[in-house]
Design an enzyme around this catalytic site. Structure first.
Site, PDB file in Angstrom:
ATOM      1  CE1 TYR A   1      -6.014   4.850   2.605  1.00 33.94           C
ATOM      2  CE2 TYR A   1      -4.487   3.171   1.837  1.00 33.94           C
ATOM      3  CZ  TYR A   1      -5.667   3.520   2.433  1.00 33.94           C
ATOM      4  OH  TYR A   1      -6.529   2.549   2.859  1.00 33.94           O
TER       5      TYR A   1
ATOM      6  CG  MET B   1      -1.480   1.297   1.590  1.00 37.68           C
ATOM      7  SD  MET B   1      -2.500   1.287   3.051  1.00 37.68           S
ATOM      8  CE  MET B   1      -1.320   1.053   4.332  1.00 37.68           C
ATOM      9  N   PRO B   2       0.986   1.932  -1.128  1.00 39.23           N
ATOM     10  CG  PRO B   2       1.122   2.475  -3.384  1.00 39.23           C
ATOM     11  CD  PRO B   2       0.522   1.517  -2.434  1.00 39.23           C
ATOM     12  CB  ILE B   3       1.404   6.401   2.283  1.00 41.16           C
ATOM     13  CG1 ILE B   3       0.551   5.268   2.845  1.00 41.16           C
ATOM     14  CG2 ILE B   3       0.949   7.755   2.818  1.00 41.16           C
ATOM     15  CD1 ILE B   3       0.669   5.090   4.345  1.00 41.16           C
TER      16      ILE B   3
END
Length: 83
Positions: free
Chosen positions: A48, A1-3
């Protein structure tokens, strides 16, 4: 999950504006998410994007607060070069 965190100055895109508009923020979120999809194959729903607006008094460059740096630049432009 990249932020992904994007910092923008809280000045808007025109002299009379003091912030980035909601549509500009939406375009940033969409564009960054699509880049991560295209480059890293990260699904849009797992990315995100956080946008942080930085007040004018909280950033600078050239070793000076922004307002001071801009004041000096304006002064330099007013003085004709010698020669």
């Amino acid at each position: 999950m990249p932020i992904v965190t994007i910092q923008v100055t809280r000045e808007g895109t025109a002299p009379e504006r003091e912030s980035v508009s909601a549509s500009e923020k939406a375009a940033l979120i969409k564009g960054v998410s699509e880049v991560l999809l295209d480059v890293l194959n990260k699904p849009l729903e797992s990315t995100y994007v956080v946008i942080e607006e930085v007040d004018l008094e909280n950033w600078g460059w050239g070793g000076l607060p922004t307002t001071e740096y801009r004041r000096l630049l304006a002064q330099e432009r007013e003085i004709p070069p010698k020669g």
